[in-house]
Design a protein around this motif. Sequence first.
Motif, PDB file in Angstrom:
ATOM      1  N   ALA B  82      52.072   2.941  47.097  1.00 43.74           N
ATOM      2  CA  ALA B  82      53.439   2.496  47.362  1.00 43.74           C
ATOM      3  C   ALA B  82      53.916   1.449  46.370  1.00 43.74           C
ATOM      4  O   ALA B  82      53.132   0.668  45.827  1.00 43.74           O
ATOM      5  N   PRO B  87      57.748  -4.811  41.831  1.00 43.17           N
ATOM      6  CA  PRO B  87      56.280  -4.860  41.885  1.00 43.17           C
ATOM      7  C   PRO B  87      55.788  -6.295  41.717  1.00 43.17           C
ATOM      8  O   PRO B  87      56.255  -7.017  40.834  1.00 43.17           O
ATOM      9  N   PHE B  89      52.664  -8.719  40.876  1.00 44.96           N
ATOM     10  CA  PHE B  89      51.322  -8.851  40.307  1.00 44.96           C
ATOM     11  C   PHE B  89      51.107 -10.298  39.890  1.00 44.96           C
ATOM     12  O   PHE B  89      52.024 -11.121  39.923  1.00 44.96           O
ATOM     13  N   GLU B 100      42.614  -3.718  37.884  1.00 49.56           N
ATOM     14  CA  GLU B 100      41.177  -3.751  38.189  1.00 49.56           C
ATOM     15  C   GLU B 100      40.912  -4.459  39.508  1.00 49.56           C
ATOM     16  O   GLU B 100      40.025  -4.068  40.273  1.00 49.56           O
ATOM     17  N   PHE B 102      42.929  -4.537  42.134  1.00 53.44           N
ATOM     18  CA  PHE B 102      43.271  -3.651  43.257  1.00 53.44           C
ATOM     19  C   PHE B 102      42.365  -2.436  43.331  1.00 53.44           C
ATOM     20  O   PHE B 102      42.090  -1.924  44.414  1.00 53.44           O
ATOM     21  N   ASN B 146      49.812   1.300  39.690  1.00 54.74           N
ATOM     22  CA  ASN B 146      49.059   0.799  40.844  1.00 54.74           C
ATOM     23  C   ASN B 146      49.167   1.752  42.028  1.00 54.74           C
ATOM     24  O   ASN B 146      48.213   1.921  42.777  1.00 54.74           O
TER      25      ASN B 146
END
Lengths: 158, 349
Positions: B82, B87, B89, B100, B102, B146
Amino acid sequence: MIWAELKKLKRHYLLPLSIGVVVLSSLLALFQLTGAANSVVGYLPLTDGILWNNITLTFPFLITFFGSYLMNREYSEDTLKNNLIVPVSYSKLKFAKIAITVFATFLFIAVSFLCSIVFALVLQYPFNLADIGIAFWKLLVTGISCLIAVMPIIAFFL
Amino acid sequence: MNDFVIETKQLTKIYGEQTAVSKVNLHVKKGRIYGLLGRNGAGKTTIMKMVLGLTSITSGEVQLFGKNIRGQEKRIYPRIGAIIETPGFYPNLTGTENLEIFAKLRGTSRPDAVKNALEVVGLPYKDKKLFSKYSLGMKQRLGIANAIMHDPELLILDEPINGLDPIGIAEIRKFLQDLSKERGKTILISSHILSEIDLLADDIGIIHEGNLLEESSMDELRKKNQKYVLFRVSSTATAARILEQKCGGVKYRIEDDNVMRIYDMDIDLSMVNQAFIFCYAVESSSPIDFIVSMQSAFYNGKSRTHGNGGECAELGTASISLYPFSYWDGNCVHGIVGIYLSETGGVMR
């Protein structure tokens, strides 16, 4: 999860800044010791000064700030939703961050202890292994006590 | 067996006194792209958050893969990828490092999952650029990476093309279509851009002020909203035959025994009318104005006064009446015309 939390701190200013604060606190203790007239100088008085600054000035604020910042950045950087749909439960995430805070506290204690050794060496204060043992034990106990004292703030109010 | 990957029943979200989402019944079928279309603030993101369990539901129910997500997070979330809103991060890490983290948390077993995902969205692998230095388009691409990294069955994408350039939009569109058509993934995508949903979605839900106004397939929606001319005739089967003989290739649809629709707006309607007139009786629909050449019917002097005050003329076996609100300019009839054709000598509509 612990690995992920440690990785999240890579290149982040939080850890270096916190260590810097601990060093400055120890330096302040040195200035207080050497600046005061008629003060008893030596390794153990120095560590007492560092210990006193840790308890009253540095550790409660620093540990609370460290732990709460770790949690708050998930909101400020909008990464919480990415974590929750992994899925990582909110309570597990919080637990991991508290664990990192505990590790950080031990790191701060170690830095304080290291500062006491370095300053003593620079100023040529005499000390022996017994003195080192006593200093380490005092710093450890007081550091852990500060952590326990502020843990409710981190755990329940975030 | 439930074919719906996502199903909501009377889904409602109320913030204080404001109803953000009101009794939404969403049905997302497996293997299809469902476009959630609505203005900014319509409730698209709120619906997606409730579907994912990121925000509490005031009332109603959400089912993912036939199950309620509450208590089943560990089983259901690994099957979902999703993007919600922008987004998020960690700005102090690179794109690769973020993914990496996640991937590790998800337990993604494939060692090249991160590399492949970055490749798909066109981002470099193991570069040194921090997320804080990414452009909006790059951040969006990282979010998509992601979402797809762990090869989920269901993708929930909240305005994924936001911030992308036209080439990037085309690439992501193609990628999503391939995911759906070739790999059978189900995709729920939200947007306020009509053209993108039109190009991408198989099914569409139109949401406005928290209410789901319409939910249908794109094909149905296009048919429903096409312009057409409606003909009411005595026999649609015969009218269809006439249409194909006289005006081959015309797009039409038969509604029932007496009603048909012609979708081809370029066609000469007078030609269609004449074709119908000379073969069978037609009754033109009231909103349509057309011009019929009645020269032969009225020049032969066979007109007579109609019972309703209009004029009536004979044309072979056809009896053509002009109603009082239509007029004859000596060459053509303007207005509404009733046309009666008798095959056997009697009057038949």
